[in-house]
Motif scaffolding. Structure first.
Motif, short mmCIF file in Angstrom:
data_model
loop_
_atom_site.label_atom_id
_atom_site.label_comp_id
_atom_site.label_asym_id
_atom_site.label_seq_id
_atom_site.Cartn_x
_atom_site.Cartn_y
_atom_site.Cartn_z
N THR A 1 0.86 -1.18 0.00
CA THR A 1 0.00 0.00 0.00
C THR A 1 0.90 1.23 0.00
O THR A 1 1.55 1.53 1.01
N PRO A 2 0.96 1.96 -1.13
CA PRO A 2 1.87 3.10 -1.23
C PRO A 2 1.65 4.18 -0.15
O PRO A 2 2.62 4.75 0.34
N SER A 3 0.42 4.42 0.24
CA SER A 3 0.15 5.47 1.22
C SER A 3 0.71 5.14 2.61
O SER A 3 0.84 6.02 3.45
N GLU A 4 1.07 3.87 2.84
CA GLU A 4 1.63 3.48 4.13
C GLU A 4 3.16 3.47 4.14
O GLU A 4 3.77 3.07 5.12
N GLN A 5 3.77 3.93 3.05
CA GLN A 5 5.23 3.99 2.94
C GLN A 5 5.77 4.94 3.99
O GLN A 5 5.29 6.05 4.14
N GLU A 6 6.79 4.51 4.71
CA GLU A 6 7.36 5.33 5.78
C GLU A 6 8.41 6.31 5.27
O GLU A 6 8.44 7.45 5.67
N ASN A 7 9.29 5.87 4.39
CA ASN A 7 10.35 6.73 3.87
C ASN A 7 9.86 7.37 2.57
O ASN A 7 10.10 6.86 1.49
N THR A 8 9.19 8.51 2.69
CA THR A 8 8.58 9.14 1.52
C THR A 8 9.54 10.07 0.77
O THR A 8 9.14 10.72 -0.18
#
Length: 184
Positions: free
Chosen positions: A102-109
């Motif tokens: 899930t891209p929206s849950e990526q931590e290192n944006t």
């Protein structure tokens, strides 16, 4: 032994159902976005619940009409049924082996990873384009979705805004600058 009875290729026959989909590199996971996973699952459900049962009914009706050798409904129906069954096996295999990201849950944006929407431009500042890095089964270049195994995606992985990356394109070596990174 006659060649007609020997399987010439060791390749899994399920791969034949997706001629436009590149195979995954050996030893890698089948990454997919949630939307891509849901889209493939919906296609599988449509085939299993609606299209296949209707076709089976048509083939059964055509078979009951007698001579099958000249019955177009029967011949076409059996051929289409094999295609559907091959596609169902392919989809089941892909969905079972999928790793949903899930891209929206990526931590290192601040870096480009799977699922990122990246805006890039040529080094000279012209021709700005936006791409989303997605799984091999959901890639569609005309919609700006490129596979994570594509040369451009591989060059962009781990890049940050302002970085200049080089990659081999069909037109030769290109340099592009990362303008913006988003995770939606």
């Amino acid at each position: 032994m006659n060649k007609a009875f020997v399987k010439e290729s060791d390749q899994d026959e399920d791969d034949e159902s997706a001629p436009g989909v590149p195979s995954l590199p050996p030893g890698t996971r089948n990454y997919m976005t949630r939307n891509g996973f849901e889209r493939l699952k919906a296609e599988l459900d449509e085939l299993v619940r609606d299209e296949r049962p209707k076709l089976v009914e048509t083939v059964r009706w055509a078979a009951s009409n007698g001579d099958r050798s000249e019955n177009g409904d029967y011949i076409y129906g059996k051929k289409r049924l094999r295609e559907i069954d091959r596609r169902i096996r392919f989809l089941i295999k892909r969905l079972e082996g999928a790793t949903v990201v899930t891209p929206s849950e990526q931590e290192n944006t601040e870096q480009v990873f799977f699922g990122a929407t990246v805006t890039v431009c040529d080094v000279d500042g012209d021709d700005e384009q936006t791409y989303q890095i997605v799984g091999v089964d959901e890639a569609n270049a005309s919609e700006g979705r490129i596979s994570w195994i594509a040369p451009l995606s591989r060059a962009l992985l781990k890049a940050r805004e302002g970085d200049v990356v080089r990659f081999a394109s069909p037109a030769g070596i290109r340099e592009i600058e990362v303008v913006e990174i988003r995770y939606e």
